[in-house]
Design an enzyme around this catalytic site. Sequence first.
Site, mmCIF file in Angstrom:
data_model
loop_
_atom_site.group_PDB
_atom_site.id
_atom_site.type_symbol
_atom_site.label_atom_id
_atom_site.label_comp_id
_atom_site.label_asym_id
_atom_site.label_seq_id
_atom_site.Cartn_x
_atom_site.Cartn_y
_atom_site.Cartn_z
ATOM 1 C CB SER A 198 23.394 6.223 -7.548
ATOM 2 O OG SER A 198 24.639 5.559 -7.630
HETATM 3 N N1 SAM Z 1 28.046 7.168 -10.204
HETATM 4 C C1 SAM Z 1 27.562 6.205 -11.134
HETATM 5 C C2 SAM Z 1 26.476 6.726 -12.009
HETATM 6 O O1 SAM Z 1 26.050 7.870 -11.839
HETATM 7 O O2 SAM Z 1 26.083 5.983 -12.902
HETATM 8 C C3 SAM Z 1 27.128 4.954 -10.457
HETATM 9 C C4 SAM Z 1 28.261 4.088 -10.225
HETATM 10 S S1 SAM Z 1 27.891 2.416 -9.868
HETATM 11 C C5 SAM Z 1 26.824 2.482 -8.495
HETATM 12 C C6 SAM Z 1 29.477 1.956 -9.173
HETATM 13 C C7 SAM Z 1 30.562 1.819 -10.208
HETATM 14 O O3 SAM Z 1 31.801 1.631 -9.531
HETATM 15 C C8 SAM Z 1 30.393 0.625 -11.126
HETATM 16 O O4 SAM Z 1 30.340 1.038 -12.450
HETATM 17 C C9 SAM Z 1 31.637 -0.229 -10.836
HETATM 18 O O5 SAM Z 1 32.134 -0.919 -11.955
HETATM 19 C C10 SAM Z 1 32.612 0.812 -10.324
HETATM 20 N N2 SAM Z 1 33.728 0.317 -9.513
HETATM 21 C C11 SAM Z 1 33.745 -0.626 -8.546
HETATM 22 N N3 SAM Z 1 34.996 -0.761 -8.034
HETATM 23 C C12 SAM Z 1 35.781 0.135 -8.692
HETATM 24 C C13 SAM Z 1 37.167 0.490 -8.605
HETATM 25 N N4 SAM Z 1 38.007 -0.092 -7.759
HETATM 26 N N5 SAM Z 1 37.642 1.474 -9.432
HETATM 27 C C14 SAM Z 1 36.805 2.071 -10.327
HETATM 28 N N6 SAM Z 1 35.469 1.781 -10.438
HETATM 29 C C15 SAM Z 1 34.977 0.824 -9.637
#
Ligand code: SAM
Length: 217
Positions: free
Chosen positions: A61
Amino acid sequence: MNFEIMRKKMVQDQIVSRDINDRRVIDAMLKIPRHIFVQEAFAAQAYNDKALPIGDKQTISQPYIVALMTEKLALTGSEKVLEIGTGSGYQTALLATLADRVFSAERIRPLALRARKCLDSLKLFNIQLRINDNEGSPIGWEEEAPFDAIIVTAGAPDVPAVLTDQLARGGRMVIPVGTDTDQQLITIFKNDEGELELETSVMCRFVPLIGRQGWQA
Ligand code: SAM
């Protein structure tokens, strides 16, 4: 490339100048090397004012949104925190620096494994990672609940009740809620009676939260 100078400039130009005031959040962002959480080809852009691809159609992000969401949790150092969406692990590293214990769940195995390596290289050992790659499994970490703070770093269609149920009384949760492309950041407070209060803030654009209480893969 001097990453330390780039990091200081990022914090001054994108974080402090946009009214992030929590000194602990600012210090953590000065400390954690964001460039190690992106693929080598993107290292030179790691301190830019934008989200970046991390593989598997996911993103790390924008630094300002990371700072804003972290500030909204108002961490003091004693909290047990749940993060949904480990992604690169950058947000996880900040949480581990600012709280007592962090539980972070990610649904894409290669991302979680890479994040684990980065977090270990920083000797952040107060983190437990879980790979939630079973589409049917509920969002959250019920066995470890309640949590003093919950952060969801993927966009949800609604606030998942399964997560507010895992929030401690007096706790805070921050989550982007809206469509699968555009969301509003929502902070939820659970008061001492267990009632929820909601506060809305900026519009944002997260990848979708996948799962039973999110979007379909
Ligand atoms: N906070 C992260 C960083 O600093 O890199 C960014 C995260 S990214 C925007 C969102 C993440 O949420 C993705 O890696 C995606 O695979 C994960 N995601 C989506 N649905 C999910 C779920 N139900 N449980 C766990 N992770 C999930």
